[in-house]
Design an enzyme around this catalytic site. Structure first.
Site, mmCIF file in Angstrom:
data_model
loop_
_atom_site.group_PDB
_atom_site.id
_atom_site.type_symbol
_atom_site.label_atom_id
_atom_site.label_comp_id
_atom_site.label_asym_id
_atom_site.label_seq_id
_atom_site.Cartn_x
_atom_site.Cartn_y
_atom_site.Cartn_z
ATOM 1 N N GLY A 1 1.129 -16.196 29.675
ATOM 2 C CA GLY A 1 2.177 -15.196 29.525
ATOM 3 C C GLY A 1 1.766 -14.098 28.570
ATOM 4 O O GLY A 1 0.670 -14.098 28.013
ATOM 5 N N TYR B 1 20.678 -18.211 28.952
ATOM 6 C CA TYR B 1 19.404 -18.236 28.234
ATOM 7 C C TYR B 1 19.634 -18.503 26.751
ATOM 8 O O TYR B 1 18.964 -19.348 26.133
ATOM 9 C CB TYR B 1 18.679 -16.903 28.443
ATOM 10 C CG TYR B 1 17.375 -16.770 27.694
ATOM 11 C CD1 TYR B 1 16.302 -17.610 27.961
ATOM 12 C CD2 TYR B 1 17.214 -15.791 26.709
ATOM 13 C CE1 TYR B 1 15.097 -17.488 27.273
ATOM 14 C CE2 TYR B 1 16.023 -15.650 26.018
ATOM 15 C CZ TYR B 1 14.964 -16.504 26.310
ATOM 16 O OH TYR B 1 13.782 -16.381 25.622
ATOM 17 N N ILE C 1 2.955 -13.087 25.370
ATOM 18 C CA ILE C 1 2.679 -13.474 23.991
ATOM 19 C C ILE C 1 1.691 -14.632 23.943
ATOM 20 O O ILE C 1 0.776 -14.655 23.114
ATOM 21 C CB ILE C 1 3.975 -13.842 23.243
ATOM 22 C CG1 ILE C 1 4.944 -12.670 23.232
ATOM 23 C CG2 ILE C 1 3.660 -14.271 21.809
ATOM 24 C CD1 ILE C 1 6.291 -12.977 22.585
#
Length: 329
Positions: free
Chosen positions: A10, A149, A12
């Site tokens: 991903g 989330y 980061i």
């Protein structure tokens, strides 16, 4: 040091992997490539101290195997992005709750230190300027996918806290405030890469909502060293720590600055939330962190300015769309 990084392909996670390898550490990276990209690991993939494993954190046996022998576990695998959460709510909840449970248990069983990547979404609609780690959460209805989330990440934080208090796990929770930079894609709702791509390709920059929302953006190059430092700082264990910039900007101003930085002729257009996300979408007017704790613990400061962030993102995206950028005046 041996590190296990979930979500290694991903945005980061890949920058973190590169930094760990550059510091001389050995890294095992796990990613299901649902939103991560192998090209993000092009540098790490050729490194002798890196091993990539394609798989999901929902696979408990795989997570346990990959965490074996790790000194530190960095947990970045998650379903992220407003459009992902909206369109794949059930799958996102499973990944963000059950996947995290597997990673936390694996870190505990292997006596590894854990760094959990959490989010500023935790604070919900709390609009205080300078949110501190102990400030209240203000959330909308749990029946709205918009808040699922934040709910899942809050449960993750509670899980880690319980492991710390009841089982002695050495762990730190990091709440990230809009980390941005090269390798981030706007495909899932991230605003700066979306604006930059639109500007470079001559499309209208679409601002969702009124554009008066205030945000702070922090460059990944400022965040990654703090992540590594916090994972090695015993004073941080058992705590949540904010990481972000305090340079504020409205989304409307951000769009104007992207147009100016790229010397684009694109227009800025406004799209109601209902058209962008569907009925019932809720947002917050302001999200600004107080990073005093991070500074006290590891000397964290966000050095990269917003204009420098825009330039770095534009340089990478310009290569992707094969359009040259013009240096800032």
């Amino acid at each position: 040091m041996k590190a296990f990084v979930t979500g290694a392909a991903g945005f980061i996670g890949s920058h973190l992997t590169d930094a760990l390898l550059a510091a001389g550490h050995t890294v095992t990276g796990l990613d299901d490539l649902s939103t991560g990209r192998l090209e993000n690991l092009s540098r790490a993939g050729e490194h002798p101290r890196f091993r990539f494993r394609q798989g999901t954190v929902l696979d408990r046996a795989r997570v346990e195997e990959d965490a074996h022998g790790a000194d530190v576990v960095f947990h970045f695998a998650a379903a992220v992005g407003a459009f992902v959460i909206r369109d794949r709510t059930l799958e996102s909840l499973r990944t963000n709750v059950h996947g995290t449970e597997n990673v936390v248990e694996a870190a505990y069983r292997n006596n590894a230190t854990l760094l959990l990547a959490s989010t500023s979404e935790i604070y919900g609609k709390n609009t205080l300027a300078g949110l501190r780690e102990d400030d209240d959460r203000v959330l909308g209805s749990p029946l709205k996918s918009r808040w699922s989330y934040a709910e899942a990440k809050a449960l993750d934080e509670s899980l880690v806290d319980a492991y710390c208090r009841q089982r002695g796990l050495a762990a730190v929770i990091v709440r990230l405030f809009n980390t941005v930079g090269p390798r981030q894609t706007g495909r899932y709702g991230m605003v700066i890469p979306r604006f930059v791509r639109q500007a470079l390709t001559g499309e209208p920059l679409t601002v969702f909502g009124t554009g008066t929302q205030i945000r702070c953006f922090c460059h990944v190059a400022d965040v990654v060293p703090a992540l590594i430092a916090l994972a090695h700082e015993p004073r941080a264990f058992g705590s949540a720590v904010n990481l972000g910039s305090t340079e504020q900007v409205t989304i409307s101003d951000l769009a104007d600055r992207v147009v100016a930085a790229t010397r684009s002729r694109s227009e800025v257009r406004y799209l109601p939330y209902e058209q962008a996300y569907g009925p019932g979408y809720e947002d917050m007017l302001r999200r600004v962190p107080d990073c005093t704790l991070a500074k006290e613990l590891v000397g964290f400061e966000a050095h990269t300015t917003l204009d420098e962030i825009i330039d770095s993102v534009a340089e990478e995206i310009a290569r992707r769309v094969r359009q040259p950028t013009v240096p800032r005046r």
